[in-house]
Design a protein around this motif. Structure first.
Motif: not given
Length: 598
Positions: A268-285
């Motif tokens: 939850y609430a990944p910080w600003r330097y979190f790196v996106f990767a293949e297969g991740q599921i993003l939950s957006l508001l």
């Protein structure tokens, strides 16, 4: 009485102290340290006396009270207390007012009044929602009762805790823990009657809040998007390898990244330097249009079953909450970015509410102030944890999600036991610190949490000002000022002398720390009492009581803390506090006259 060089220097330091406190150019603890060191360098106190405040009973008592209050808070006792109050008082506004204010006031008699207000604010907000009574009609009076309740015992407020040290310095007998109780209870009852009879005329009107589920209430109050949007990051997406800061979700798309699911793990609430990767599921508001635009630009794939995914990361495991910046929070003056809020607390900030208004964008660089409110999203574990720290108070969280420790009874035993020891003749500081250590040994809280519970600003404020009282006494400065005051008051009726002292203490406390006002005035009134053939202990007690008579301006830390949650303005305090101030002055002076003069 002639002015000696020592008296002149102390008067200069005294004037500088008043100016520094009134202008508010420096923090109060910094001012106190400067004054303490100045007295030592000028030779107005000995080196040992310069730092004697750190070993005083007053400082130790305050530290112990803060630890005890925090221990009671984190066990969930206050949440259960709120439920009990609603069950006992029902929906009657008059009954609720009587019960709430009585409980808050009595609680303040055994811990710092700001601690009582911070502890009880979430309970009052819940009660407001459950009973349809506007929060504006409950919060300010609750703060006033917390201040009044601080006069019930000698450990309820910093001035009263400090008073015994000042009396000992003046060669007088200190007060027992309940010596002030008759006066404090009378003040508390008068405050309750004041709002019962005049509350509808002096309090700001507000609309009742409908009784709805807390999550729905937050969404409706803050006009938040009702649905989350979930996208899978495919291998070919440009998002792979980018950090959250690179994407600028909020600035470019008006979206909040609430959570990221990787396999079975949810962050939850990944910080600003979190790196996106293949297969991740993003939950957006955000709005569906903004989410679709973001997904299209980065080649994201919508999750097939959006509802199921929302349930998986949603209310059962996480949700929205409101948090309020605590008094003397270590975050005051810092920005969310400076404290790495997401990284430290694992929560996503959705909205910021400050005295300047509501902020939905560009608020991460705004310095935090006491009473600032944030709407956050995250796991219930993280939400409850942030409410247990020294930085924030939890304003709104579903009761069923609250963490209620089984240590509640033990915490109460430690609190009552620490206070009970003082009945046996044990010094207040020794009894209270014993209760605090018992909490740590009983694992109600850890030693680290105990250190975090202490407001070190208040500790240095008290310790730094105590040498000023010593200097005023040793150099004859207090006697000199007292002689000047007595030339004006000597022919007056004793009650008028008391009323004048009470008004002076009240005036000082409006523009400077109530601790500073107490340190400055107690040595003076001790001498005035001796000269006017009045009990100096009674006059000193009146000063310590009236140093808490701060109702007409939101300068008292309790009023400042509650200003934003209650939605108040300066004029609201002036309207409600004027009558309370006059009532306080007359009643406090009259009771001291009856108990110590007649």
């Amino acid at each position: 009485m002639p002015v000696t060089p020592e008296i002149f220097l102390v008067l200069v330091v005294l004037a500088a102290t008043v100016i520094l406190f009134v202008t508010d150019k420096l923090r109060v603890d910094i001012i106190s340290i400067i004054i303490m060191l100045t007295l030592g360098w000028l030779g107005l106190v000995s080196p040992a006396q310069t730092f004697s405040g750190f070993a005083s009973n007053a400082v130790i008592s305050v530290m112990a009270v803060m630890i005890l209050g925090y221990g009671v808070d984190r066990t969930g006792v206050m949440m259960r207390l709120a439920r009990t109050i609603v069950r006992v008082a029902g929906a009657s506004e008059r009954k609720l007012i009587t019960v709430i204010y009585s409980v808050v006031g009595i609680l303040s008699g055994f811990m710092q009044n700001i601690g009582s207000a911070a502890l009880f604010l979430p309970a009052v907000l819940r009660i407001s929602k459950k009973t349809d009574i506007p929060r504006s009609r409950l919060i300010m009076p609750m703060g006033f009762m917390a201040i009044l309740g601080g006069t019930i015992t000698m450990v309820g407020s910093s001035p009263l805790i400090l008073l015994n040290d000042l009396l000992i310095q003046g060669g007088l007998e200190p007060f027992g823990i309940f010596a002030v109780t008759p006066i404090g209870l009378a003040l508390l009852m008068s405050g309750i009657l004041y709002f019962l009879l005049l509350g509808r005329y002096v309090l700001p009107s507000g609309e009742a809040e409908a009784v709805v589920p807390v999550q729905q209430e937050i969404i409706e109050t803050w006009q938040l998007p009702r649905n989350m949007h979930h996208y899978i990051v495919p291998k070919e997406s440009q998002l792979v390898g980018m950090s959250r800061e690179d994407v600028s979700l909020k600035a470019r798309y008006s979206l909040h990244l609430l959570a990221v699911k990787t396999g079975r793990d949810i962050l939850y609430a990944p910080w600003r330097y979190f790196v996106f990767a293949e297969g991740q599921i993003l939950s957006l508001l955000g709005t569906a249009e903004d989410a679709e635009r973001f997904g299209t630009e980065y080649g994201l794939v919508p999750v097939g079953n959006q509802q199921r995914m929302s349930e998986e990361v949603g209310e059962e495991h996480a949700g929205f909450a409101e948090i309020i910046v605590r008094p003397h929070s270590p975050y005051m003056g810092k920005t969310l970015k400076e404290v790495s809020f997401r990284k430290e607390h694992g929560l996503e900030v959705i909205i910021s509410l400050t005295k300047e208004g509501e902020h939905r964008r560009e608020f991460f660089d705004l310095p935090m102030e006491i009473g600032d409110t944030f709407v956050v999203y995250g796991s219930w574990e993280k939400i409850n944890r942030i409410g247990q720290g020294p930085e924030f108070v939890l304003s709104t969280v579903p009761e069923e999600k609250g963490v209620e420790s089984g240590k509640g009874p033990l915490a109460l035993v430690c609190l009552v036991g620490g206070i009970g020891l003082t009945f046996t003749g044990v010094p207040i500081a020794l009894g209270l610190l014993t209760g605090a250590i018992a909490m740590i040994l009983g694992r109600v809280l850890s030693i680290g949490e105990a250190y975090r519970a202490i407001d070190w600003r208040t500790v240095f404020l008290l310790a730094g000002l105590i040498p000023l009282g010593i200097a005023m006494d040793q150099t004859g400065t207090a006697a000199y000022i007292a002689d000047a005051m007595m030339s004006v008051l000597s022919m007056a009726h004793p009650f008028l002398i008391l009323l004048g002292i009470a008004a002076l203490a009240t005036f000082f406390s409006l523009f400077m720390s109530n601790v500073a006002a107490t340190v400055l005035l107690v040595p003076l009134v001790i001498i005035i009492g001796t000269s006017a053939d009045l009990d100096p202990r009674g006059l000193a007690l009146l000063v310590a009581i009236c140093a808490s008579n701060s109702f007409i301006l939101p300068t008292h830390q309790v009023n400042a803390f509650l200003m934003t949650p209650g939605g108040y303005r300066n004029g609201d305090y002036l309207r409600a506090g004027a009558g309370m101030t006059l009532l306080f002055l007359v009643l406090a002076s009259g009771l001291v006259y009856i108990l110590f003069v007649l």
